[in-house]
Design a protein around this motif. Sequence first.
Motif, PDB file in Angstrom:
ATOM      1  N   VAL A 145       0.841  -1.199   0.000  1.00 19.29           N
ATOM      2  CA  VAL A 145       0.000   0.000   0.000  1.00 19.29           C
ATOM      3  C   VAL A 145       0.876   1.249   0.000  1.00 19.29           C
ATOM      4  O   VAL A 145       0.624   2.209  -0.738  1.00 19.29           O
ATOM      5  CB  VAL A 145      -0.940  -0.003   1.225  1.00 19.29           C
ATOM      6  CG1 VAL A 145      -1.626   1.354   1.377  1.00 19.29           C
ATOM      7  CG2 VAL A 145      -1.990  -1.104   1.097  1.00 19.29           C
ATOM      8  N   ALA A 146       1.921   1.239   0.825  1.00 14.03           N
ATOM      9  CA  ALA A 146       2.824   2.393   0.892  1.00 14.03           C
ATOM     10  C   ALA A 146       3.515   2.633  -0.446  1.00 14.03           C
ATOM     11  O   ALA A 146       3.697   3.780  -0.862  1.00 14.03           O
ATOM     12  CB  ALA A 146       3.856   2.173   2.001  1.00 14.03           C
ATOM     13  N   VAL A 147       3.903   1.575  -1.133  1.00 10.61           N
ATOM     14  CA  VAL A 147       4.544   1.723  -2.439  1.00 10.61           C
ATOM     15  C   VAL A 147       3.573   2.372  -3.428  1.00 10.61           C
ATOM     16  O   VAL A 147       3.953   3.273  -4.194  1.00 10.61           O
ATOM     17  CB  VAL A 147       5.033   0.360  -2.963  1.00 10.61           C
ATOM     18  CG1 VAL A 147       5.404   0.444  -4.441  1.00 10.61           C
ATOM     19  CG2 VAL A 147       6.236  -0.112  -2.158  1.00 10.61           C
ATOM     20  N   MET A 148       2.321   1.929  -3.427  1.00 11.39           N
ATOM     21  CA  MET A 148       1.346   2.506  -4.339  1.00 11.39           C
ATOM     22  C   MET A 148       1.080   3.972  -4.011  1.00 11.39           C
ATOM     23  O   MET A 148       0.747   4.768  -4.896  1.00 11.39           O
ATOM     24  CB  MET A 148       0.048   1.703  -4.312  1.00 11.39           C
ATOM     25  CG  MET A 148       0.177   0.311  -4.906  1.00 11.39           C
ATOM     26  SD  MET A 148      -1.395  -0.589  -4.970  1.00 11.39           S
ATOM     27  CE  MET A 148      -2.296   0.371  -6.176  1.00 11.39           C
ATOM     28  N   ARG A 149       1.243   4.342  -2.743  1.00  6.74           N
ATOM     29  CA  ARG A 149       1.085   5.748  -2.352  1.00  6.74           C
ATOM     30  C   ARG A 149       2.382   6.534  -2.505  1.00  6.74           C
ATOM     31  O   ARG A 149       2.430   7.712  -2.194  1.00  6.74           O
ATOM     32  CB  ARG A 149       0.627   5.816  -0.890  1.00  6.74           C
ATOM     33  CG  ARG A 149      -0.797   5.352  -0.648  1.00  6.74           C
ATOM     34  CD  ARG A 149      -1.077   5.255   0.839  1.00  6.74           C
ATOM     35  NE  ARG A 149      -2.500   5.081   1.140  1.00  6.74           N
ATOM     36  CZ  ARG A 149      -2.964   4.799   2.353  1.00  6.74           C
ATOM     37  NH1 ARG A 149      -2.119   4.658   3.382  1.00  6.74           N
ATOM     38  NH2 ARG A 149      -4.252   4.671   2.556  1.00  6.74           N
ATOM     39  N   LYS A 150       3.437   5.829  -2.913  1.00 11.01           N
ATOM     40  CA  LYS A 150       4.773   6.415  -3.043  1.00 11.01           C
ATOM     41  C   LYS A 150       5.309   6.909  -1.700  1.00 11.01           C
ATOM     42  O   LYS A 150       6.041   7.902  -1.635  1.00 11.01           O
ATOM     43  CB  LYS A 150       4.758   7.551  -4.072  1.00 11.01           C
ATOM     44  CG  LYS A 150       4.388   7.070  -5.474  1.00 11.01           C
ATOM     45  CD  LYS A 150       4.455   8.191  -6.495  1.00 11.01           C
ATOM     46  CE  LYS A 150       4.105   7.670  -7.892  1.00 11.01           C
ATOM     47  NZ  LYS A 150       4.171   8.725  -8.924  1.00 11.01           N
ATOM     48  N   GLU A 151       4.943   6.194  -0.653  1.00  8.83           N
ATOM     49  CA  GLU A 151       5.468   6.479   0.681  1.00  8.83           C
ATOM     50  C   GLU A 151       6.631   5.516   0.927  1.00  8.83           C
ATOM     51  O   GLU A 151       6.503   4.490   1.591  1.00  8.83           O
ATOM     52  CB  GLU A 151       4.360   6.323   1.728  1.00  8.83           C
ATOM     53  CG  GLU A 151       3.213   7.314   1.531  1.00  8.83           C
ATOM     54  CD  GLU A 151       2.033   7.060   2.463  1.00  8.83           C
ATOM     55  OE1 GLU A 151       1.956   5.933   3.031  1.00  8.83           O
ATOM     56  OE2 GLU A 151       1.193   7.964   2.623  1.00  8.83           O
ATOM     57  N   TRP A 152       7.764   5.856   0.379  1.00  8.59           N
ATOM     58  CA  TRP A 152       8.886   4.927   0.307  1.00  8.59           C
ATOM     59  C   TRP A 152       9.434   4.558   1.680  1.00  8.59           C
ATOM     60  O   TRP A 152       9.778   3.390   1.917  1.00  8.59           O
ATOM     61  CB  TRP A 152       9.984   5.530  -0.570  1.00  8.59           C
ATOM     62  CG  TRP A 152       9.474   6.079  -1.862  1.00  8.59           C
ATOM     63  CD1 TRP A 152       9.461   7.376  -2.260  1.00  8.59           C
ATOM     64  CD2 TRP A 152       8.873   5.330  -2.931  1.00  8.59           C
ATOM     65  NE1 TRP A 152       8.892   7.500  -3.507  1.00  8.59           N
ATOM     66  CE2 TRP A 152       8.526   6.264  -3.954  1.00  8.59           C
ATOM     67  CE3 TRP A 152       8.590   3.982  -3.127  1.00  8.59           C
ATOM     68  CZ2 TRP A 152       7.919   5.879  -5.136  1.00  8.59           C
ATOM     69  CZ3 TRP A 152       7.990   3.601  -4.318  1.00  8.59           C
ATOM     70  CH2 TRP A 152       7.662   4.531  -5.303  1.00  8.59           C
ATOM     71  N   ASP A 153       9.535   5.516   2.582  1.00  7.75           N
ATOM     72  CA  ASP A 153      10.083   5.228   3.913  1.00  7.75           C
ATOM     73  C   ASP A 153       9.179   4.273   4.686  1.00  7.75           C
ATOM     74  O   ASP A 153       9.659   3.384   5.388  1.00  7.75           O
ATOM     75  CB  ASP A 153      10.275   6.531   4.701  1.00  7.75           C
ATOM     76  CG  ASP A 153      11.391   7.389   4.124  1.00  7.75           C
ATOM     77  OD1 ASP A 153      12.241   6.835   3.389  1.00  7.75           O
ATOM     78  OD2 ASP A 153      11.413   8.603   4.410  1.00  7.75           O
ATOM     79  N   LYS A 154       7.866   4.475   4.557  1.00 11.08           N
ATOM     80  CA  LYS A 154       6.934   3.557   5.224  1.00 11.08           C
ATOM     81  C   LYS A 154       7.070   2.146   4.663  1.00 11.08           C
ATOM     82  O   LYS A 154       7.049   1.159   5.406  1.00 11.08           O
ATOM     83  CB  LYS A 154       5.500   4.049   5.054  1.00 11.08           C
ATOM     84  CG  LYS A 154       5.113   5.188   5.974  1.00 11.08           C
ATOM     85  CD  LYS A 154       3.628   5.482   5.857  1.00 11.08           C
ATOM     86  CE  LYS A 154       3.213   6.595   6.805  1.00 11.08           C
ATOM     87  NZ  LYS A 154       1.750   6.883   6.709  1.00 11.08           N
ATOM     88  N   ALA A 155       7.187   2.054   3.359  1.00  9.88           N
ATOM     89  CA  ALA A 155       7.330   0.736   2.736  1.00  9.88           C
ATOM     90  C   ALA A 155       8.591   0.046   3.241  1.00  9.88           C
ATOM     91  O   ALA A 155       8.562  -1.136   3.622  1.00  9.88           O
ATOM     92  CB  ALA A 155       7.375   0.884   1.218  1.00  9.88           C
ATOM     93  N   ALA A 156       9.705   0.789   3.272  1.00 16.33           N
ATOM     94  CA  ALA A 156      10.956   0.199   3.759  1.00 16.33           C
ATOM     95  C   ALA A 156      10.828  -0.228   5.211  1.00 16.33           C
ATOM     96  O   ALA A 156      11.341  -1.285   5.612  1.00 16.33           O
ATOM     97  CB  ALA A 156      12.099   1.200   3.595  1.00 16.33           C
ATOM     98  N   GLY A 157      10.119   0.567   6.017  1.00 17.40           N
ATOM     99  CA  GLY A 157       9.935   0.213   7.421  1.00 17.40           C
ATOM    100  C   GLY A 157       9.176  -1.088   7.605  1.00 17.40           C
ATOM    101  O   GLY A 157       9.518  -1.909   8.470  1.00 17.40           O
ATOM    102  N   HIS A 158       8.157  -1.299   6.789  1.00 17.44           N
ATOM    103  CA  HIS A 158       7.385  -2.545   6.898  1.00 17.44           C
ATOM    104  C   HIS A 158       8.213  -3.740   6.409  1.00 17.44           C
ATOM    105  O   HIS A 158       8.120  -4.834   6.991  1.00 17.44           O
ATOM    106  CB  HIS A 158       6.090  -2.432   6.106  1.00 17.44           C
ATOM    107  CG  HIS A 158       5.052  -1.577   6.773  1.00 17.44           C
ATOM    108  ND1 HIS A 158       4.493  -1.908   7.986  1.00 17.44           N
ATOM    109  CD2 HIS A 158       4.491  -0.391   6.399  1.00 17.44           C
ATOM    110  CE1 HIS A 158       3.608  -0.979   8.335  1.00 17.44           C
ATOM    111  NE2 HIS A 158       3.601  -0.051   7.402  1.00 17.44           N
TER     112      HIS A 158
END
Length: 222
Positions: A145-158
């Motif tokens: 979901v974070a990747v689709m929102r382009k929230e890269w730091d959140k994606a990396a954290g998960h």
Amino acid sequence: MDSERRHELETNDLREFLDNFKDFWDKHGNRLLIVLILVLGTWVGITQYNKYKNAQAEAAYTELNDADSVDAFRTIAGERSEVHDEAMRRGGDTGLSQARQALIDGDDEAAKSLLTKADSAYTALVDRGATVEYQLVGHEGLAKVAVMRKEWDKAAGHYESIIGLAGESFVAQAGRAQRAMDRIDLLKNPVAFAPPEIEPAPEGDVVDPVPALPPLPTPPTE
């Protein structure tokens, strides 16, 4: 010992047993009867409860198989505690898939709403997942979901949470998370390819995009 004597001894033994049993029953019969009733009642109760739980689980999975929207899966999760995690997993996956399709169709508002619902479903798995497997699924879904929102730091954290939670028991999930995390920079900064250059036609020449067809042969005259 003749048969008559043997019969007399057996009769005396039986009479003695019955007399002793009568004395025992007079003293403990009611208590023993209560214990037997309790044991039988407990067995019947457990059997019926297991049948009820199996029927409930079967009905819950039937509802899961019939559901086709995030809201439907969330309703099932709230009403059927025995399939809460599976309902949330399917709800998150459905929301994510439908959000991708909405983006392809150019419906950004629908995609945003679906991603919010998918985020909520996956968060429930992270917070309340009964097993590590479902918690891993929750983190992986939130990363997507974070990747689709382009929230890269959140994606990396998960993805980092997946690697830490997986430990040595879930090597495949950890490896998949590491590979996905390695691709984040590429997703964040995609390589742009210049369009191929088209050489201009020489001045004075007329470019005919469609070559002329040869004239049809003249039919012979009679």
